[in-house]
Design an enzyme around this catalytic site. Structure first.
Site, PDB file in Angstrom:
ATOM      1  N   TYR A 183      28.566  75.200 -12.778  1.00  0.00           N
ATOM      2  CA  TYR A 183      29.830  75.256 -13.511  1.00  0.00           C
ATOM      3  C   TYR A 183      30.698  76.394 -12.984  1.00  0.00           C
ATOM      4  O   TYR A 183      30.191  77.491 -12.734  1.00  0.00           O
ATOM      5  CB  TYR A 183      29.560  75.470 -15.008  1.00  0.00           C
ATOM      6  CG  TYR A 183      30.844  75.547 -15.790  1.00  0.00           C
ATOM      7  CD1 TYR A 183      31.457  74.389 -16.227  1.00  0.00           C
ATOM      8  CD2 TYR A 183      31.458  76.764 -16.032  1.00  0.00           C
ATOM      9  CE1 TYR A 183      32.656  74.449 -16.903  1.00  0.00           C
ATOM     10  CE2 TYR A 183      32.660  76.827 -16.710  1.00  0.00           C
ATOM     11  CZ  TYR A 183      33.253  75.667 -17.146  1.00  0.00           C
ATOM     12  OH  TYR A 183      34.443  75.722 -17.811  1.00  0.00           O
TER      13      TYR A 183
ATOM     14  N   TRP B 111      35.083  77.589 -11.678  1.00  0.00           N
ATOM     15  CA  TRP B 111      36.413  77.205 -11.204  1.00  0.00           C
ATOM     16  C   TRP B 111      36.511  77.037  -9.695  1.00  0.00           C
ATOM     17  O   TRP B 111      37.473  76.457  -9.206  1.00  0.00           O
ATOM     18  CB  TRP B 111      37.423  78.245 -11.666  1.00  0.00           C
ATOM     19  CG  TRP B 111      37.959  77.930 -13.029  1.00  0.00           C
ATOM     20  CD1 TRP B 111      37.268  77.985 -14.207  1.00  0.00           C
ATOM     21  CD2 TRP B 111      39.286  77.510 -13.353  1.00  0.00           C
ATOM     22  NE1 TRP B 111      38.104  77.631 -15.241  1.00  0.00           N
ATOM     23  CE2 TRP B 111      39.345  77.341 -14.744  1.00  0.00           C
ATOM     24  CE3 TRP B 111      40.429  77.281 -12.590  1.00  0.00           C
ATOM     25  CZ2 TRP B 111      40.502  76.933 -15.403  1.00  0.00           C
ATOM     26  CZ3 TRP B 111      41.583  76.878 -13.251  1.00  0.00           C
ATOM     27  CH2 TRP B 111      41.606  76.699 -14.639  1.00  0.00           C
TER      28      TRP B 111
HETATM   29  N1  LIG Z   1      33.217  85.660 -23.847  1.00  0.00           N
HETATM   30  C1  LIG Z   1      33.836  84.606 -23.314  1.00  0.00           C
HETATM   31  N2  LIG Z   1      33.275  83.966 -22.258  1.00  0.00           N
HETATM   32  C2  LIG Z   1      33.890  82.909 -21.708  1.00  0.00           C
HETATM   33  C3  LIG Z   1      35.124  82.432 -22.203  1.00  0.00           C
HETATM   34  C4  LIG Z   1      35.703  83.109 -23.327  1.00  0.00           C
HETATM   35  O1  LIG Z   1      36.782  82.738 -23.822  1.00  0.00           O
HETATM   36  N3  LIG Z   1      35.036  84.197 -23.829  1.00  0.00           N
HETATM   37  N4  LIG Z   1      35.742  81.371 -21.594  1.00  0.00           N
HETATM   38  C5  LIG Z   1      34.877  80.434 -20.872  1.00  0.00           C
HETATM   39  C6  LIG Z   1      35.635  79.500 -20.044  1.00  0.00           C
HETATM   40  S1  LIG Z   1      36.731  78.519 -20.895  1.00  0.00           S
HETATM   41  C7  LIG Z   1      35.429  79.326 -18.703  1.00  0.00           C
HETATM   42  S2  LIG Z   1      36.248  78.064 -17.887  1.00  0.00           S
HETATM   43  C8  LIG Z   1      34.476  80.152 -17.958  1.00  0.00           C
HETATM   44  C9  LIG Z   1      34.921  80.505 -16.533  1.00  0.00           C
HETATM   45  O2  LIG Z   1      33.789  80.715 -15.772  1.00  0.00           O
HETATM   46  P1  LIG Z   1      33.783  80.667 -14.177  1.00  0.00           P
HETATM   47  O3  LIG Z   1      34.576  79.534 -13.653  1.00  0.00           O
HETATM   48  O4  LIG Z   1      32.368  80.762 -13.769  1.00  0.00           O
HETATM   49  O5  LIG Z   1      34.574  82.017 -13.870  1.00  0.00           O
HETATM   50  P2  LIG Z   1      35.121  82.586 -12.520  1.00  0.00           P
HETATM   51  O6  LIG Z   1      34.967  84.062 -12.622  1.00  0.00           O
HETATM   52  O7  LIG Z   1      36.467  82.049 -12.204  1.00  0.00           O
HETATM   53  O8  LIG Z   1      34.067  82.070 -11.457  1.00  0.00           O
HETATM   54  C10 LIG Z   1      34.382  81.411 -10.303  1.00  0.00           C
HETATM   55  C11 LIG Z   1      33.562  82.053  -9.180  1.00  0.00           C
HETATM   56  O9  LIG Z   1      33.662  81.238  -8.034  1.00  0.00           O
HETATM   57  C12 LIG Z   1      33.839  82.067  -6.898  1.00  0.00           C
HETATM   58  N5  LIG Z   1      34.525  81.265  -5.884  1.00  0.00           N
HETATM   59  C13 LIG Z   1      35.844  81.015  -5.785  1.00  0.00           C
HETATM   60  N6  LIG Z   1      36.095  80.250  -4.722  1.00  0.00           N
HETATM   61  C14 LIG Z   1      34.912  79.998  -4.136  1.00  0.00           C
HETATM   62  C15 LIG Z   1      34.536  79.258  -2.984  1.00  0.00           C
HETATM   63  O10 LIG Z   1      35.345  78.688  -2.280  1.00  0.00           O
HETATM   64  N7  LIG Z   1      33.198  79.206  -2.686  1.00  0.00           N
HETATM   65  C16 LIG Z   1      32.268  79.835  -3.444  1.00  0.00           C
HETATM   66  N8  LIG Z   1      30.994  79.701  -3.087  1.00  0.00           N
HETATM   67  N9  LIG Z   1      32.605  80.558  -4.527  1.00  0.00           N
HETATM   68  C17 LIG Z   1      33.905  80.635  -4.871  1.00  0.00           C
HETATM   69  C18 LIG Z   1      34.662  83.236  -7.380  1.00  0.00           C
HETATM   70  O11 LIG Z   1      34.496  84.340  -6.537  1.00  0.00           O
HETATM   71  C19 LIG Z   1      34.109  83.434  -8.792  1.00  0.00           C
HETATM   72  O12 LIG Z   1      33.068  84.375  -8.822  1.00  0.00           O
HETATM   73  O13 LIG Z   1      34.235  81.360 -18.688  1.00  0.00           O
HETATM   74  C20 LIG Z   1      33.775  81.072 -20.027  1.00  0.00           C
HETATM   75  N10 LIG Z   1      33.309  82.284 -20.640  1.00  0.00           N
HETATM   76  N1  LIG Z   2      45.038  84.967 -17.612  1.00  0.00           N
HETATM   77  C1  LIG Z   2      44.099  84.042 -17.783  1.00  0.00           C
HETATM   78  N2  LIG Z   2      44.465  82.798 -18.126  1.00  0.00           N
HETATM   79  C2  LIG Z   2      43.527  81.857 -18.343  1.00  0.00           C
HETATM   80  C3  LIG Z   2      42.144  82.116 -18.152  1.00  0.00           C
HETATM   81  C4  LIG Z   2      41.771  83.424 -17.776  1.00  0.00           C
HETATM   82  O1  LIG Z   2      40.585  83.748 -17.584  1.00  0.00           O
HETATM   83  N3  LIG Z   2      42.778  84.360 -17.618  1.00  0.00           N
HETATM   84  N4  LIG Z   2      41.205  81.132 -18.347  1.00  0.00           N
HETATM   85  C5  LIG Z   2      41.685  79.754 -18.369  1.00  0.00           C
HETATM   86  C6  LIG Z   2      40.692  78.901 -18.996  1.00  0.00           C
HETATM   87  S1  LIG Z   2      39.291  78.548 -18.083  1.00  0.00           S
HETATM   88  C7  LIG Z   2      40.830  78.383 -20.231  1.00  0.00           C
HETATM   89  S2  LIG Z   2      39.668  77.281 -20.821  1.00  0.00           S
HETATM   90  C8  LIG Z   2      41.989  78.721 -21.059  1.00  0.00           C
HETATM   91  C9  LIG Z   2      41.587  79.094 -22.481  1.00  0.00           C
HETATM   92  O2  LIG Z   2      42.703  79.043 -23.297  1.00  0.00           O
HETATM   93  P1  LIG Z   2      42.599  79.441 -24.825  1.00  0.00           P
HETATM   94  O3  LIG Z   2      41.314  78.973 -25.390  1.00  0.00           O
HETATM   95  O4  LIG Z   2      43.832  78.958 -25.485  1.00  0.00           O
HETATM   96  O5  LIG Z   2      42.630  81.039 -24.676  1.00  0.00           O
HETATM   97  P2  LIG Z   2      42.019  82.191 -25.570  1.00  0.00           P
HETATM   98  O6  LIG Z   2      42.695  83.445 -25.122  1.00  0.00           O
HETATM   99  O7  LIG Z   2      40.535  82.140 -25.557  1.00  0.00           O
HETATM  100  O8  LIG Z   2      42.481  81.843 -27.042  1.00  0.00           O
HETATM  101  C10 LIG Z   2      43.832  81.612 -27.397  1.00  0.00           C
HETATM  102  C11 LIG Z   2      44.188  82.342 -28.655  1.00  0.00           C
HETATM  103  O9  LIG Z   2      43.374  81.874 -29.729  1.00  0.00           O
HETATM  104  C12 LIG Z   2      43.160  82.945 -30.614  1.00  0.00           C
HETATM  105  N5  LIG Z   2      41.988  82.687 -31.444  1.00  0.00           N
HETATM  106  C13 LIG Z   2      40.696  82.967 -31.185  1.00  0.00           C
HETATM  107  N6  LIG Z   2      39.913  82.575 -32.227  1.00  0.00           N
HETATM  108  C14 LIG Z   2      40.725  82.048 -33.149  1.00  0.00           C
HETATM  109  C15 LIG Z   2      40.528  81.449 -34.442  1.00  0.00           C
HETATM  110  O10 LIG Z   2      39.427  81.345 -34.977  1.00  0.00           O
HETATM  111  N7  LIG Z   2      41.626  80.988 -35.077  1.00  0.00           N
HETATM  112  C16 LIG Z   2      42.861  81.074 -34.548  1.00  0.00           C
HETATM  113  N8  LIG Z   2      43.876  80.564 -35.246  1.00  0.00           N
HETATM  114  N9  LIG Z   2      43.094  81.649 -33.362  1.00  0.00           N
HETATM  115  C17 LIG Z   2      42.039  82.110 -32.665  1.00  0.00           C
HETATM  116  C18 LIG Z   2      42.993  84.135 -29.722  1.00  0.00           C
HETATM  117  O11 LIG Z   2      43.331  85.301 -30.408  1.00  0.00           O
HETATM  118  C19 LIG Z   2      43.929  83.836 -28.566  1.00  0.00           C
HETATM  119  O12 LIG Z   2      45.147  84.523 -28.709  1.00  0.00           O
HETATM  120  O13 LIG Z   2      42.726  79.801 -20.513  1.00  0.00           O
HETATM  121  C20 LIG Z   2      42.997  79.620 -19.126  1.00  0.00           C
HETATM  122  N10 LIG Z   2      43.943  80.619 -18.727  1.00  0.00           N
HETATM  123 MO   LIG Z   3      37.892  77.302 -19.317  1.00  0.00          MO
END
Ligand SMILES: Nc1nc2c(c(=O)[nH]1)N[C@H]1C(S)=C(S)[C@@H](COP(=O)(O)OP(=O)(O)OC[C@H]3O[C@@H](n4cnc5c(=O)[nH]c(N)nc54)[C@H](O)[C@@H]3O)O[C@H]1N2
Ligand SMILES: Nc1nc2c(c(=O)[nH]1)N[C@H]1C(S)=C(S)[C@@H](COP(=O)(O)OP(=O)(O)OC[C@H]3O[C@@H](n4cnc5c(=O)[nH]c(N)nc54)[C@H](O)[C@@H]3O)O[C@H]1N2
Ligand SMILES: [Mo]
Length: 613
Positions: free
Chosen positions: A109, A111
């Site tokens: 899993y 990005w």
């Molecule tokens: N506490 C908390 N944890 C969360 C979340 C949260 O809201 N709170 N959000 C969750 C969500 S929604 C998501 S999507 C995940 C994101 O989780 P990930 O997608 O695992 O996060 P990234 O750090 O973008 O990891 C991508 C990795 O791929 C590597 N990479 C990029 N390009 C390449 C390539 O071409 N080749 C190889 N081999 N590697 C590459 C980058 O260096 C990076 O380390 O995190 C989740 N975790």
């Molecule tokens: N800059 C940046 N942008 C990103 C990412 C990143 O790592 N960095 N990750 C990307 C990815 S993989 C994803 S999946 C999306 C995630 O996108 P979202 O899930 O929309 O992002 P979050 O910041 O986790 O949450 C959005 C808002 O929800 C609020 N929130 C949290 N819990 C609750 C709750 O119980 N109730 C209510 N009403 N609000 C709540 C938080 O305070 C926050 O302001 O973002 C994407 N965009």
């Molecule tokens: Mo995500």
């Protein structure tokens, strides 16, 4: 001639600097570009790169297993590519011969990078499929609950993702937006594959300027930047209670759209009995919700009433479903919008994730862009991605998933490319325990991430800037010829080249590469996409033409749309994908599986006693 590249945060122009080091700049036509990853060539970022293949010292000395030093503590020993590939190929072969391919987890899993050919996950999945298959992952951390539940209620989340009402229609028609979790501009910076038009900020400004009512309900108040926003703080994870009580107000005050519920929904009778308390003796009133959420009951009633007088959009941020009982806000959002009866109208209805990514609200329709065929997986087993620690800790045990009972596989080898589980998993202490279980962990990485540092074998991968690729994102309406603008750092190799070397050693070289190098693959997958798009009436430039232009906007894909408008117009002819073809308020299958409505789900919170200490 301007060269281009792409990151998930935006398409980038590459400019020459006097010292010869290329400089990345945002795409000039992007109205609200993101600065993220413009710094990737800076020396302090490059310092974090993996430069040579590396093997954990005690794995090298003692063989597979989390032996003496242990993952994350042992030093690494750099080796040459030949040695590294021999070790990885030998280990894959040992595991598949001794335990079968169902002992290999290639979930991976993450990005990855923005380019579509060098998309690490696609590459690794294709590779593992040519050497006998692997246990895969399904769903995402982004939308774990929504992916499973939305299809039972209205449409699968994948379909909804490509069909949300576009911002231009919202700014024109929406008169009131009630959002749970704001519309967070920090999150809209990103689109999988790369954004080229960041539109959310301007849309919010427009809504604010035209005087639309903007109500932001949630624990955090700084995630909706527009004029005249009313923020109503509530306790985390109590949104469902607020939405249910709004439904109760609509019901008890005769404001629910009975016609829409009758013509487009099923199961409202079951929900009605729950709302009034006929099923459990508790009326789900505004006062009941105040006790759970802290939202003043009178304010809740006023907002529920107000929503029926204007064109209203209910939105929830994805964060709400990335929590315990995350299915509940998904279901409640759709149900509240169904009772308001504005689903399918321009600027009305519901949104799942305006503010969560740039893709939601984009004006472009989905593009069938170039992708690498991942071939088919001979192993059928999978886990929902966030079950990684449970899987490693509990092989052979059962767990429920989407109405079925599944069994965790017994994983011996974990192979990760393009993601960072020690960044993305929830309970990292538990993951540390689980991570001790596999015999071998292989990671391809660009950087010494927390997961790379906890692997046995780390193979250095190139950045997008170090290879040729093609970039697009499904609803961004553009193509980018992503150019190699700098040489690979150290001994980094493309994931494709690494995997081709392994496939060769495992007797699957031809199956994996089909005799092609990167350049000929780019042409093949691009020409294939061109043919598919031509069949839909969308003209893509030819490959040379794209390279010459560097960046191509595909205006033909711009087509402002309204979510579920066809369903609204004729639900018989254009049913949604649920068993009944209608919006299912309390799906029967859901109830049959023992699920129930759980309005206040924040663990530790009890409506009677408050927060548990
Ligand atoms: N506490 C908390 N944890 C969360 C979340 C949260 O809201 N709170 N959000 C969750 C969500 S929604 C998501 S999507 C995940 C994101 O989780 P990930 O997608 O695992 O996060 P990234 O750090 O973008 O990891 C991508 C990795 O791929 C590597 N990479 C990029 N390009 C390449 C390539 O071409 N080749 C190889 N081999 N590697 C590459 C980058 O260096 C990076 O380390 O995190 C989740 N975790
Ligand atoms: N800059 C940046 N942008 C990103 C990412 C990143 O790592 N960095 N990750 C990307 C990815 S993989 C994803 S999946 C999306 C995630 O996108 P979202 O899930 O929309 O992002 P979050 O910041 O986790 O949450 C959005 C808002 O929800 C609020 N929130 C949290 N819990 C609750 C709750 O119980 N109730 C209510 N009403 N609000 C709540 C938080 O305070 C926050 O302001 O973002 C994407 N965009
Ligand atoms: Mo995500």
């Amino acid at each position: 001639m301007t060269l281009y590249t792409s990151t998930h945060w935006g398409v980038r122009e590459v400019h020459d600097a006097p010292d010869g080091q290329p400089i990345l700049k945002p795409l000039a036509s992007d109205p609200d570009p993101s600065p993220i990853r413009l710094d990737q060539l800076d020396s302090q970022v490059q310092r974090l790169r993996v430069r040579r293949p590396a093997v954990r010292k005690s794995w090298l000395e003692h063989g597979p297993g989390n032996n003496p030093g242990g993952r994350g503590s042992d030093p690494f020993v750099e080796v040459d590519w030949h040695t590294a590939l021999d070790l990885v190929a030998g280990e894959l072969d040992r595991v598949r011969t001794t335990h079968g391919n169902q002992a290999i987890f290639g979930g991976c899993y993450g990005w990855s990078s923005a380019g579509r050919f060098h998309h690490a996950q696609s590459q690794i999945h294709r590779f593992l499929n040519t050497v006998g298959g692997y246990v895969r992952h399904v769903n995402s951390y982004s939308l774990g609950a929504a992916h499973v539940v939305m299809g039972h209620i209205v449409e699968p989340m994948t379909k909804l993702m490509t069909a949300h009402t576009s911002w231009d229609i919202i700014t024109e028609h929406c008169e009131m937006s009630v959002t749970f979790g704001g519309v967070s501009l920090k999150s809209t910076q990103v689109s999988p594959g790369g954004a080229s038009r960041h539109t959310a900020r301007a849309a919010l400004e427009k809504l604010g300027q035209k005087g639309a009512r903007l109500v932001n309900i949630g624990p955090v108040g700084d995630n909706l930047e527009a004029e005249g926003v009313e923020w109503i703080p509530i306790r985390p994870n109590t949104d469902t209670a607020v939405m249910i009580a709004m439904c109760n107000v609509l019901l008890t005050e005769g404001l629910a759209d009975r016609d829409f519920l009758n013509s487009h929904c099923t199961g409202f009778d079951r929900f009605e009995a729950y709302l009034t308390g006929a099923t459990d003796g508790i009326e789900k009133s505004a006062d009941w919700a105040e006790g759970i959420s802290g939202m003043p009951a009178e304010r809740l009633r006023e907002i529920a009433r107000e929503m029926t007088t204007r064109r209203t959009m209910i939105n929830m941020a994805w964060a709400l479903q990335r929590a315990s009982h995350g299915e509940q806000p998904c279901w409640a959002t759709v149900t509240l919008a169904a009772m308001l009866g504005q689903i399918g109208l321009p600027g009305g209805g519901f949104g799942i994730g305006y503010g969560s990514m740039n893709v939601i609200g984009s004006p472009a329709v989905q593009m069938a862009g170039p992708t690498l065929d991942q071939l088919s997986n001979p192993i059928s087993d999978f886990i929902p991605c966030a079950r990684i620690a449970d899987m490693l800790l509990h092989p052979g045990e059962t767990y429920p998933y989407n109405g079925e009972v599944r069994t965790y596989p017994d994983i011996r080898l974990v192979y990760w490319a393009g993601g960072n589980p020690f960044h993305h998993h929830q309970d990292l202490n538990r993951l540390i325990k689980a991570w001790k279980k596999p015999e071998t962990i292989v990671v391809h990485e660009q950087y010494w991430t927390s997961s790379a540092r906890r692997a046995d074998i780390v193979l250095p991968a190139t950045l997008a800037l170090e290879r040729e690729d093609i970039g697009y994102s499904s609803r961004e309406g553009h193509l980018v010829a992503m150019r190699r603008i700098t040489d690979p750092l150290g001994e980094a190799r493309d994931d494709y080249d690494i995997l081709a070397g392994l496939a060769e050693r495992l007797g699957a070289g031809d199956a994996f590469t089909e005799g092609r190098d990167t350049e000929s693959w780019l042409r093949v997958i691009y020409d294939d996409a061109r043919t598919r798009n031509a069949a839909r009436g969308v003209d893509l430039p030819d490959f040379e033409g794209l390279r010459e232009k560097g960046f191509a906007r595909l205006d033909a894909l711009d087509s402002p749309s309204v979510l579920l408008d066809a369903f609204r117009a004729d639900p018989g002819k254009n049913p949604v994908s649920t068993p009944s073809g209608k919006i299912e308020i309390l799906p029967k299958r859901w109830l049959a599986s023992g699920s129930r409505i759980v309005p206040a789900t924040r663990s530790g919170w009890n409506p009677k006693n408050g927060w548990a200490r």
